[in-house]
Design an enzyme around this catalytic site. Structure first.
Site, PDB file in Angstrom:
ATOM      1  N   ASP A 421      11.860  44.593   9.077  1.00 33.93           N
ATOM      2  CA  ASP A 421      10.615  45.224   8.647  1.00 33.93           C
ATOM      3  C   ASP A 421      10.781  46.734   8.804  1.00 33.93           C
ATOM      4  O   ASP A 421      10.903  47.238   9.929  1.00 33.93           O
ATOM      5  CB  ASP A 421       9.468  44.706   9.513  1.00 33.93           C
ATOM      6  CG  ASP A 421       8.101  45.216   9.061  1.00 33.93           C
ATOM      7  OD1 ASP A 421       8.052  46.225   8.337  1.00 33.93           O
ATOM      8  OD2 ASP A 421       7.086  44.608   9.457  1.00 33.93           O
ATOM      9  N   HIS A 422      10.767  47.434   7.668  1.00 38.78           N
ATOM     10  CA  HIS A 422      11.052  48.867   7.700  1.00 38.78           C
ATOM     11  C   HIS A 422       9.927  49.677   8.341  1.00 38.78           C
ATOM     12  O   HIS A 422      10.092  50.866   8.632  1.00 38.78           O
ATOM     13  CB  HIS A 422      11.315  49.394   6.281  1.00 38.78           C
ATOM     14  CG  HIS A 422      12.386  50.442   6.227  1.00 38.78           C
ATOM     15  ND1 HIS A 422      12.676  51.276   7.284  1.00 38.78           N
ATOM     16  CD2 HIS A 422      13.239  50.812   5.227  1.00 38.78           C
ATOM     17  CE1 HIS A 422      13.656  52.104   6.951  1.00 38.78           C
ATOM     18  NE2 HIS A 422      14.016  51.845   5.712  1.00 38.78           N
ATOM     19  N   ARG A 423       8.763  49.058   8.565  1.00 44.18           N
ATOM     20  CA  ARG A 423       7.717  49.754   9.304  1.00 44.18           C
ATOM     21  C   ARG A 423       8.101  49.895  10.774  1.00 44.18           C
ATOM     22  O   ARG A 423       7.714  50.857  11.448  1.00 44.18           O
ATOM     23  CB  ARG A 423       6.392  48.986   9.205  1.00 44.18           C
ATOM     24  CG  ARG A 423       5.811  48.847   7.817  1.00 44.18           C
ATOM     25  CD  ARG A 423       4.589  47.955   7.842  1.00 44.18           C
ATOM     26  NE  ARG A 423       4.909  46.613   8.349  1.00 44.18           N
ATOM     27  CZ  ARG A 423       4.004  45.651   8.543  1.00 44.18           C
ATOM     28  NH1 ARG A 423       2.726  45.899   8.301  1.00 44.18           N
ATOM     29  NH2 ARG A 423       4.372  44.466   8.994  1.00 44.18           N
TER      30      ARG A 423
END
Length: 449
Positions: A421-423
């Site tokens: 998850d790039h967040r």
């Protein structure tokens, strides 16, 4: 005087909203005891047996088999008698408020197998389907039932067999059982379905009904499949996925596997490459804790987990499930091997509980068991990363010795795919996690540093 005690469908998992009635273990008029299994339901995560929190006589079943019931709705009504027990052979009625360990029972922890057998009521004891507090249990009025119904015994068959019969349009009550204890098996249902097809008059060739009905099959979306679909859609369109790939020479790990498997303390266990992949991932997470975290949208916070509940994706007859090993980071190699073996055995046997699928922090999906080299796995909702492990194959590989000389040798090679998850995980952090994992698998001795 009879007293109605209504058992509402509980939330047998974390945040589940509904359950499908698979199989009733009791019928109207049966006597039940506290802790006796009364029904098997299928939630979005698992099939669970529910025990009764009340003792008395079954007054009403509020849902039919195959029906989906929302959590909190009436499931069953049990009648107790304030002036006497509903059956002279029954123990005194116990109110739910005084039943021991009632709360624990409502999440699927019922009695051992065999304790849920129901006892038939005495002739003449027939509780009403709509009981009232002023109606004696011993002599209520009942609506007339079909003449054959009281004498009909319930066909013995497991829930998956009943579902197959339902899907094939077979009346399971007329199927000849050949299984142990006169139970109906899948083969019995299939033979019955084939017999019905043979007996039926074949439709005329070229009719629209023939071309339409033979071209497709419609399967209701429910249970695990429904949950998985919703979870995957929510994950794919909520978490910005990034997937990175790495090809690794794992020859040293395969040699280590052979060495460990030959040790006395591991001889009773199945030592697989997955064990060492799991161990390497747990070690790599120490340098990249951001991959063992979750995103709390309402609070606008990133929650770092100081424990690792390692999820292992498992394909079962009911669909894809992801049970997890609690606190896998605290386990020795043998403890981890035992946990993996237990998880796999339980999943294959269809005995995975909802609790074992809650609270996962990171997941491994072993697509290599299907002969697949790699993939782009979708995150398990609430997790920051998932690792796909491909097949381990003998592959020509360029090997460089200490002097710098290069040779081509056959090596054990696998491909890893890490989605994150790039967040929560930046590109550098995700790359670091995958690089550390690959380094441990290429040279397990690095774990000693």
């Amino acid at each position: 005087m009879s007293k109605e005690q209504v058992f509402l469908l509980p939330d047998v998992g974390e945040g589940l909203t509904e359950a499908e009635i698979l199989q009733w273990a009791v019928q109207v008029g049966d006597s039940v005891e506290i802790n006796q299994v009364i029904v098997e339901v299928e939630t979005a995560k698992a099939a669970v047996e529910l025990p009764s929190p009340y003792a008395g006589v079954v007054g009403t079943l509020h849902a039919k088999e195959g029906e989906t019931l929302p959590v909190g709705k009436p499931l069953i009504t049990v009648l107790s008698d304030a002036s006497g027990t509903p059956d002279v052979t029954e123990p005194p009625t116990t109110d739910a408020a005084t039943a021991p360990d009632r709360e624990a029972l409502l999440v699927g922890y019922g009695p051992q197998e065999g304790s849920g057998r129901r006892r038939r009521r005495r002739p003449g004891v027939a509780p009403t389907n709509q009981p009232t507090a002023s109606t004696p249990v011993q002599a209520p009025a009942v609506a007339p039932a079909p003449e054959a119904a009281p004498a009909t015994e319930r066909t013995a068959a497991k829930p998956p067999v009943r579902k197959l019969a339902k899907d094939l349009g077979v009346d399971i009550t007329v199927v000849t059982p050949t299984g142990p204890g006169a139970t109906v098996t899948r083969d019995d249902v299939r033979r019955a379905a084939e017999a019905e097809l043979v007996a039926a008059e074949p439709p005329k060739l070229g009719t629209p009904e023939t071309s339409e009905t033979s071209a497709e099959t419609r399967i209701p979306i429910r249970g695990v499949r429904k949950h998985t679909a919703a979870a995957m859609v929510a994950s794919a369109f909520t978490a910005p996925h990034v997937t990175e790939f790495m090809t690794v020479d794992v020859t040293a790990t395969m040699r280590l596997r052979d060495t460990v498997a030959a040790r006395r303390e591991f001889r009773d266990l199945r030592v697989t490459p997955l064990l060492f992949v799991a161990r390497a991932l747990l070690l790599a997470l120490r340098n990249t804790p951001e991959a063992n975290a979750s995103w709390d949208e309402p609070a606008q916070e990133i929650v770092l987990k100081h424990y690792v509940n390692l999820g292992i994706a498992a394909a079962t007859g009911r669909g894809l499930i992801v049970p997890n090993i609690k606190h896998a980071d605290r386990m020795s190699l043998r403890e981890l091997a035992e946990a993996l073996a237990a998880l796999t055995s339980t999943a294959r046997g269809g005995r995975t509980t909802p609790q074992s699928m809650m609270g996962g922090t990171i997941t491994i999906t072993n697509v290599g068991v299907f002969g697949v080299d790699t993939g782009t796995p979708i995150l398990n909702p609430g997790e920051a990363a998932i690792l796909a492990v491909g097949a381990i194959r003998r592959t020509p590989w360029v090997v460089t010795d200490a002097s710098g000389t290069e040779t081509i040798e056959p090596r054990w090679v696998t491909q890893l795919a890490l989605s994150f998850d790039h967040r929560l995980v930046d590109g550098q952090q995700g790359s670091q996690l995958l690089a550390d994992l690959g380094a441990f698998l290429h040279d397990p001795g690095l774990a000693m540093l």
